[in-house]
Design a protein around this motif. Structure first.
Motif, PDB file in Angstrom:
ATOM      1  N   VAL A   1      38.605  51.491  30.748  1.00 15.24           N
ATOM      2  CA  VAL A   1      37.852  50.304  30.348  1.00 15.24           C
ATOM      3  C   VAL A   1      36.453  50.300  30.978  1.00 15.24           C
ATOM      4  CG1 VAL A   1      38.703  48.753  32.178  1.00 15.24           C
ATOM      5  CG2 VAL A   1      38.077  47.805  29.952  1.00 15.24           C
ATOM      6  N   THR A   2      35.472  49.846  30.205  1.00 17.21           N
ATOM      7  CA  THR A   2      34.087  49.812  30.696  1.00 17.21           C
ATOM      8  C   THR A   2      33.528  48.398  30.776  1.00 17.21           C
ATOM      9  OG1 THR A   2      33.245  50.117  28.445  1.00 17.21           O
ATOM     10  CG2 THR A   2      33.583  52.111  29.771  1.00 17.21           C
ATOM     11  N   ASN A   3      34.333  47.414  30.422  1.00 21.96           N
ATOM     12  CA  ASN A   3      33.870  46.032  30.368  1.00 21.96           C
ATOM     13  C   ASN A   3      34.772  45.190  31.265  1.00 21.96           C
ATOM     14  OD1 ASN A   3      33.737  43.234  29.435  1.00 21.96           O
ATOM     15  ND2 ASN A   3      32.511  44.006  27.733  1.00 21.96           N
ATOM     16  N   ARG A   4      34.199  44.611  32.304  1.00 24.81           N
ATOM     17  CA  ARG A   4      34.978  43.834  33.276  1.00 24.81           C
ATOM     18  C   ARG A   4      35.732  42.668  32.634  1.00 24.81           C
ATOM     19  NH1 ARG A   4      34.510  42.564  39.201  1.00 24.81           N
ATOM     20  NH2 ARG A   4      33.401  44.522  39.159  1.00 24.81           N
ATOM     21  N   PHE A   5      35.077  41.923  31.751  1.00 25.47           N
ATOM     22  CA  PHE A   5      35.740  40.761  31.140  1.00 25.47           C
ATOM     23  C   PHE A   5      36.921  41.193  30.279  1.00 25.47           C
ATOM     24  CE2 PHE A   5      36.203  37.508  27.803  1.00 25.47           C
ATOM     25  CZ  PHE A   5      36.544  36.439  28.614  1.00 25.47           C
TER      26      PHE A   5
ATOM     27  N   THR B   1      41.107  48.986  21.660  1.00 26.77           N
ATOM     28  CA  THR B   1      39.911  48.993  20.798  1.00 26.77           C
ATOM     29  C   THR B   1      38.714  48.343  21.485  1.00 26.77           C
ATOM     30  OG1 THR B   1      40.598  46.936  19.715  1.00 26.77           O
ATOM     31  CG2 THR B   1      41.203  49.004  18.632  1.00 26.77           C
ATOM     32  N   ARG B   2      38.970  47.525  22.479  1.00 31.54           N
ATOM     33  CA  ARG B   2      37.892  46.871  23.223  1.00 31.54           C
ATOM     34  C   ARG B   2      37.535  47.603  24.522  1.00 31.54           C
ATOM     35  NH1 ARG B   2      40.937  41.501  21.905  1.00 31.54           N
ATOM     36  NH2 ARG B   2      39.646  40.727  20.201  1.00 31.54           N
ATOM     37  N   SER B   3      38.259  48.646  24.851  1.00 32.93           N
ATOM     38  CA  SER B   3      38.081  49.289  26.153  1.00 32.93           C
ATOM     39  C   SER B   3      36.681  49.854  26.365  1.00 32.93           C
ATOM     40  CB  SER B   3      39.132  50.385  26.365  1.00 32.93           C
ATOM     41  OG  SER B   3      38.933  51.444  25.452  1.00 32.93           O
ATOM     42  N   ASN B   4      35.995  50.229  25.309  1.00 36.54           N
ATOM     43  CA  ASN B   4      34.636  50.769  25.433  1.00 36.54           C
ATOM     44  C   ASN B   4      33.568  49.779  25.003  1.00 36.54           C
ATOM     45  OD1 ASN B   4      35.348  53.313  26.473  1.00 36.54           O
ATOM     46  ND2 ASN B   4      35.966  53.967  24.430  1.00 36.54           N
ATOM     47  N   ALA B   5      33.937  48.531  24.853  1.00 39.06           N
ATOM     48  CA  ALA B   5      32.961  47.514  24.443  1.00 39.06           C
ATOM     49  C   ALA B   5      31.903  47.366  25.527  1.00 39.06           C
ATOM     50  CB  ALA B   5      33.658  46.171  24.206  1.00 39.06           C
TER      51      ALA B   5
ATOM     52  N   THR C   1      30.014  38.210  27.284  1.00 45.22           N
ATOM     53  CA  THR C   1      31.101  38.596  28.191  1.00 45.22           C
ATOM     54  C   THR C   1      30.736  38.325  29.644  1.00 45.22           C
ATOM     55  OG1 THR C   1      30.394  40.916  28.311  1.00 45.22           O
ATOM     56  CG2 THR C   1      32.051  40.358  26.646  1.00 45.22           C
ATOM     57  N   VAL C   2      29.464  38.466  29.990  1.00 44.63           N
ATOM     58  CA  VAL C   2      29.027  38.155  31.352  1.00 44.63           C
ATOM     59  C   VAL C   2      29.179  36.660  31.622  1.00 44.63           C
ATOM     60  CG1 VAL C   2      27.042  38.115  32.911  1.00 44.63           C
ATOM     61  CG2 VAL C   2      27.492  40.149  31.531  1.00 44.63           C
ATOM     62  N   VAL C   3      28.772  35.830  30.658  1.00 42.93           N
ATOM     63  CA  VAL C   3      28.910  34.377  30.806  1.00 42.93           C
ATOM     64  C   VAL C   3      30.391  33.981  30.861  1.00 42.93           C
ATOM     65  CG1 VAL C   3      28.543  32.158  29.648  1.00 42.93           C
ATOM     66  CG2 VAL C   3      26.678  33.815  29.793  1.00 42.93           C
ATOM     67  N   ALA C   4      31.204  34.573  29.991  1.00 42.12           N
ATOM     68  CA  ALA C   4      32.636  34.254  29.980  1.00 42.12           C
ATOM     69  C   ALA C   4      33.291  34.646  31.299  1.00 42.12           C
ATOM     70  CB  ALA C   4      33.321  34.963  28.808  1.00 42.12           C
ATOM     71  N   SER C   5      32.913  35.791  31.836  1.00 42.86           N
ATOM     72  CA  SER C   5      33.462  36.225  33.115  1.00 42.86           C
ATOM     73  C   SER C   5      33.047  35.270  34.233  1.00 42.86           C
ATOM     74  CB  SER C   5      32.973  37.644  33.422  1.00 42.86           C
ATOM     75  OG  SER C   5      33.507  38.094  34.632  1.00 42.86           O
ATOM     76  N   GLY C   6      31.791  34.829  34.218  1.00 46.91           N
ATOM     77  CA  GLY C   6      31.315  33.875  35.226  1.00 46.91           C
ATOM     78  C   GLY C   6      32.027  32.542  35.131  1.00 46.91           C
ATOM     79  N   ILE C   7      32.261  32.079  33.930  1.00 47.52           N
ATOM     80  CA  ILE C   7      32.982  30.813  33.734  1.00 47.52           C
ATOM     81  C   ILE C   7      34.416  30.937  34.231  1.00 47.52           C
ATOM     82  CG2 ILE C   7      33.935  29.258  31.969  1.00 47.52           C
ATOM     83  CD1 ILE C   7      31.299  29.678  30.414  1.00 47.52           C
ATOM     84  N   LYS C   8      35.065  32.056  33.932  1.00 48.19           N
ATOM     85  CA  LYS C   8      36.435  32.279  34.402  1.00 48.19           C
ATOM     86  C   LYS C   8      36.488  32.246  35.929  1.00 48.19           C
ATOM     87  CE  LYS C   8      40.255  35.575  33.866  1.00 48.19           C
ATOM     88  NZ  LYS C   8      40.714  35.621  35.217  1.00 48.19           N
TER      89      LYS C   8
END
Length: 161
Positions: A65-69, A98-102, A108-115
């Motif tokens: 995976v390349t996307n933290r969120f 399918t999202r692992s290389n997104a 996604t940065v905002v969603a991760s910060g909100i989480k």
């Protein structure tokens, strides 16, 4: 009780992947452990008091995976398949793969910060309301709200927040 098979490989892959990190893997494992009692997993017999949960797919996902969120929310898109009397496997499913290389995006940065903000708010609420327990003792907010005091084995420890 659960035996998390291939957990060391998950840890090694998380540590090697900047998008994941061990800290985020531990958050995901907490999500998984909170989910397990809600599932209809095999009832363990008196002889075999453990259910083995194979984390091979999670270990591979940690490496890929390349996307933290996407990683932080992967448990919501996984499945657990029962293999036998006391054995299950965590499957990451196509929705995760399918999202692992997104790429990281603003959303996604905002969603991760909100989480992360919601998790901190929940923790502070638990501390203030006295719901947090460490070592069998309640953790309470000090008078100014800037220190946590914990009593353990009749000695006090102080932690700065």
């Amino acid at each position: 009780c659960y035996v998390l098979e291939f957990l060391p490989q998950c840890m090694a892959n998380a540590q090697a992947n900047r998008a994941v990190s061990v800290h985020v893997l531990l958050e995901v494992l907490v999500d998984l452990l909170l989910l397990l009692p809600q599932l209809d997993l095999p009832k363990v017999s008196d002889e075999a008091k453990l259910v083995v949960l194979d984390l091979t797919d999670l270990a591979e996902f940690c490496a890929a995976v390349t996307n933290r969120f996407i990683f932080q929310t992967c448990i919501s898109r996984c499945k657990i398949r029962v293999l036998g009397h006391n054995r299950c496997i965590l499957q990451m499913t196509g929705l995760n793969w399918t999202r692992s290389n997104a790429p990281e995006s603003d959303s996604t940065v905002v969603a991760s910060g909100i989480k992360e903000l919601l998790e901190r708010q929940k923790y502070l609420h638990e501390v203030v309301s006295g719901e947090v327990r460490v070592g069998g003792q309640s953790v309470s907010a000090a008078s100014r709200g800037s220190l946590l005091v914990r009593e353990e084995n009749s000695k006090k420890e102080t932690f700065a927040v």
